[in-house]
Design an enzyme around this catalytic site. Structure first.
Site, short mmCIF file in Angstrom:
data_model
loop_
_atom_site.label_atom_id
_atom_site.label_comp_id
_atom_site.label_asym_id
_atom_site.label_seq_id
_atom_site.Cartn_x
_atom_site.Cartn_y
_atom_site.Cartn_z
N ASN B 247 1.00 -1.13 -0.02
CA ASN B 247 -0.03 0.04 -0.10
C ASN B 247 0.98 1.28 -0.12
O ASN B 247 1.78 1.28 0.67
CB ASN B 247 -1.03 -0.07 1.27
CG ASN B 247 -1.96 -1.16 1.47
OD1 ASN B 247 -1.50 -1.93 2.22
ND2 ASN B 247 -2.89 -1.26 0.56
N ASP B 281 -6.07 -7.79 7.01
CA ASP B 281 -7.52 -7.68 7.21
C ASP B 281 -8.35 -8.33 6.05
O ASP B 281 -9.49 -8.39 6.16
CB ASP B 281 -7.90 -6.26 7.36
CG ASP B 281 -7.99 -5.55 6.38
OD1 ASP B 281 -7.27 -5.92 5.38
OD2 ASP B 281 -8.42 -4.43 6.24
N HIS B 284 -7.25 -5.08 2.58
CA HIS B 284 -6.22 -4.03 2.10
C HIS B 284 -5.14 -4.77 1.25
O HIS B 284 -4.26 -4.02 0.69
CB HIS B 284 -5.51 -3.28 3.23
CG HIS B 284 -6.37 -2.15 3.84
ND1 HIS B 284 -7.55 -2.14 4.66
CD2 HIS B 284 -6.07 -0.82 3.61
CE1 HIS B 284 -7.91 -1.11 4.83
NE2 HIS B 284 -7.31 -0.07 4.35
N ASP B 306 -2.85 -0.82 11.59
CA ASP B 306 -3.05 0.53 10.90
C ASP B 306 -4.48 0.90 11.02
O ASP B 306 -5.18 1.48 10.15
CB ASP B 306 -2.93 0.47 9.54
CG ASP B 306 -2.52 1.87 8.75
OD1 ASP B 306 -2.55 1.91 7.55
OD2 ASP B 306 -2.35 2.80 9.71
#
Lengths: 299, 416
Positions: B247, B281, B284, B306
């Site tokens: 990410n 999760d 993401h 996060d």
């Protein structure tokens, strides 16, 4: 002697554990009345220790009023830099760790009742003398459990050890060092060359001696110990002169014995098995009379 | 009671009937605790002739080291980056709530913010430290009041414009080439800072990386368009972490792997491990990508949440700061859209999802949330394991890795 022959290692371990259990229960230890037990280390007694732990967990046996005396301990730290062997599995390099991990931590024995020679002691001979005094102070050992080396040694009483010996410092035989190298990274320079050990006479002083012998590699030693004469080259043979000795072995350990010997003692198993029949649970033992005092035959 | 030969009169607790994570394996063994540290029972037995005062039956559960979350932006309506007057109360609320997820230590994370946020938080932080939001002696240790604060994670503002993600553009900063001076101008102070995330392609960043590393602060690469060689240079100057892999960075390309290529780079100094944060999760990061990273470099995987302000809030619509958020299951969207506004998974959910998605062992999943973050922060001699002498922060789990109870310094601080 009684020679107890079981089919395999597991059955031999179980028989030995049951015998120890029954001896302790029959003795009926309590406050101020301790059962004194001599203990071995090594591969052979592991199965027996597992079974004893099982009996403790089932509530059939307690070690609260049992005092233990181990046979031996390495002198490691006088000779080696600690850092060199610090990474090794504690179980194998130190008999304190062996006893803790394989027995003491699983049962209810109190630390002050577990006696093991201190291979770190500043004055090694004084440590040995003190150990002898401790045994005397508790009134001697009821049952000394031991093993046998492939060279017929009991504890670290290597071939040539005096049969009249007491607890002392011993230099280990090359055979023993080679056999132990596998626990020290295969590096001969790291294997301890000295150990503290009870003497042959120390074990002979016990009221009863039980020797565990399993495996074909011990067969020749067993033959030398019970079918030949008393000889300081095979120190276990000294127990031929002890009034109460038990040899507990598996089939493989009997491979070097005469067929006649094996048949004779196998024929006695029906009688010998009475020694390991379950006693009633601890809580009810006051109400039951135990027949162990009536020996079916004498040695 | 320990016998007269004891070195301490403190009570000893023995946790029995459990499987403990030790030496990277789950072993059936007891866990002994005294004075907030894991005790060696063999030494206790032989040297002190002592034994346990209290035995706690763990119901055949798993005892693992307490989880360590090195990237968490807030939760339960609290946003660490907002200059609220009760920032200490907010941090304490989150610290207390995350005990339920098995987290015993964390790094509160501040995203890119205007300087006055940092200074205020810094100042408040100093007061925080001495006034004890967490009722323990040092800023590191937690207790019944909540998980321990290991230090702040400063994510930005020295990051890339193109990869800023949700960070506000107007507060991004460049480096004037003055090394730490530039940082101090923005942050005010570097006390109590555990991690700084920056983009290594920013001119002047390599010197900053070097100086931060000298100060013992972990440097992380993230929110960046760096190529692999820029990332490798940063690693050679001391960077050791990658912020939420995949990410906010260039995607892996087979001729220019970018930051992702650090996982298998041969330019990493010997004896150095590159760690990388993973938001496991299931949203993401695609599970297949998670598996690729894990298989390429399992020892470096660090699970992070996060988590944003909305974590822990019930499903439905919430107004958080300037934003309206809609929570549906594990997704948090900007209200009325399908745009993700951040992660709301909890650490224990991440551990479970990581284990299921990667098929790794229970031990590996648990270590990704405990041992690896501790190693990243250089505190594995104190936390992240159940070794003798380390802090007795641990979590009791069932076989599905659900948290049954959380312990800090040997005391139960949460129970299901």
């Amino acid at each position: 002697m009684k020679l107890i022959i079981l089919d395999d290692y597991d059955k031999a371990s179980e028989w030995a554990a049951k015998y120890i259990r029954n001896r302790i229960l029959h003795f009926n230890p309590g406050p101020g009345r301790f059962f004194t037990l001599g203990l071995p280390t090594g591969g052979t007694p592991l199965g027996c220790y597992k079974k004893l732990i099982e009996y403790f967990k089932k509530g059939e046996l307690s070690f609260k009023y049992v005092k233990t005396f181990n046979m031996d301990e390495y002198c490691v730290f006088h000779e080696l830099v600690k850092a060199e062997i610090s990474h090794l599995d504690m179980n194998t390099k130190d008999y304190h760790s062996f006893m803790w991990n394989n027995f003491f931590k699983h049962i209810d024995i109190r630390a002050e009742n577990a006696h093991i020679l201190d291979g770190n002691a500043v004055d090694l001979q004084a440590e040995c003398d003190a150990f002898e005094e401790k045994i005397k102070a508790v009134g001697g050992i009821e049952l000394f459990v031991g093993g046998i080396g492939p060279d017929g040694h009991i504890a670290f009483n290597e071939p040539g050890s005096s049969l009249a010996s007491r607890t002392r410092v011993k230099t280990l035989a090359l055979d023993t060092i080679l056999a132990n190298a596998r626990f020290f990274d295969g590096d001969l320079s790291k294997v301890p060359t000295m150990a503290l050990t009870v003497g042959v006479a120390t074990v002979m002083d016990a009221k009863e001696v039980m020797i565990l012998i399993t495996g074909a590699h011990k067969a020749f030693a067993l033959y030398k110990a019970i079918e030949e004469g008393v000889n300081h080259m095979w120190t276990v043979s000294a127990f031929q002169q002890h009034p109460q000795t038990l040899f507990v072995c598996d089939e493989d350990a009997t491979l070097e014995l005469r067929v006649k010997t094996v048949k004779y003692f196998k024929g006695m198993m029906q009688v010998h098995n009475k020694l390991v029949e379950p006693l009633s649970p601890m809580q009810e033992k006051q109400r039951i009379t135990v027949e162990m005092s009536e020996k079916p035959y004498s040695d | 009671m320990p016998s007269n030969k004891s070195v301490s009169d403190a009570p000893i607790t023995q946790f029995i009937n459990c499987r403990i994570l030790r030496d990277h394996r789950l072993q059936r063994d007891d866990l002994w605790v005294r004075e907030g540290k894991i005790l060696n029972p063999e030494k206790l037995f032989f040297d002190e002739e002592g034994f346990a005062d209290l035995q706690v039956d763990c119901g055949d559960g798993i005892l693992a080291p307490g989880f360590i979350d090195v990237q968490i932006n807030g939760g339960y309506g609290v946003d660490f980056s907002q200059a609220a007057d009760d920032i200490s109360g907010g941090m304490a609320l989150v610290a207390k709530k995350i005990l339920e997820h098995g987290v015993t230590s964390f790094c509160p994370t501040l995203v890119t913010s205007p300087p006055h946020i940092y200074h205020k938080v810094r100042a408040t932080d100093r007061v925080l430290v001495s006034v004890q939001v967490l009722p323990q002696v040092s800023v590191d240790d937690g207790g019944p009041g909540g998980a321990g604060v290991l230090g702040v994670h400063l994510e930005g503002p020295f990051i890339s414009r193109e990869k800023r993600g949700a960070h506000p553009e107007r507060y991004l900063c460049s480096l004037a080439g003055g090394g730490l001076k530039d940082l101090l101008e923005v942050y005010g102070s570097l006390d109590n800072v555990a991690i700084v995330t920056l983009a290594p392609e920013i001119p002047g960043s390599l010197e900053v990386v070097r100086q931060l590393k000298e100060r013992g602060i972990t440097v992380s690469l993230g929110h960046s368009v760096a190529d692999l060689s820029q990332a490798e240079q940063a690693v050679q100057h001391g960077a050791t972490f990658i912020t939420h892999l995949f990410n906010a960075m260039l995607p892996f390309h087979h001729r220019d792997p970018g930051i992702v290529g650090l996982l298998t780079s041969d330019q990493v100094p010997e004896n150095r491990t590159i760690f990388y944060g993973m938001i496991a999760d299931g949203i993401h990061t695609n599970p297949a990508a998670l598996r690729i990273a894990h298989r390429a470099h399992p020892a470096g995987l660090v699970l992070v949440t996060d988590a944003i302000t909305a974590m822990g809030l019930p499903p439905g619509r919430h107004t958080l700061g300037q934003q309206d958020i809609e929570i549906e299951g594990l997704h948090a969207y900007v209200a009325g859209t399908k745009t993700l506004s951040g992660s709301i998974a909890t650490m224990d959910m991440c551990v479970r999802h990581f284990q299921q998605a990667s098929g790794c062992s229970l031990e590996a999943a648990l270590e990704a949330a405990s041992l690896h973050p501790a190693q990243l922060l250089g505190i594995s001699h104190r936390k992240g394991t159940l070794n003798y002498g380390t802090d007795a922060d641990f979590v009791l789990l069932d076989d599905e890795l659900s948290v049954r109870a959380t312990y800090i310094a040997g005391h139960q601080v949460w129970r299901k």
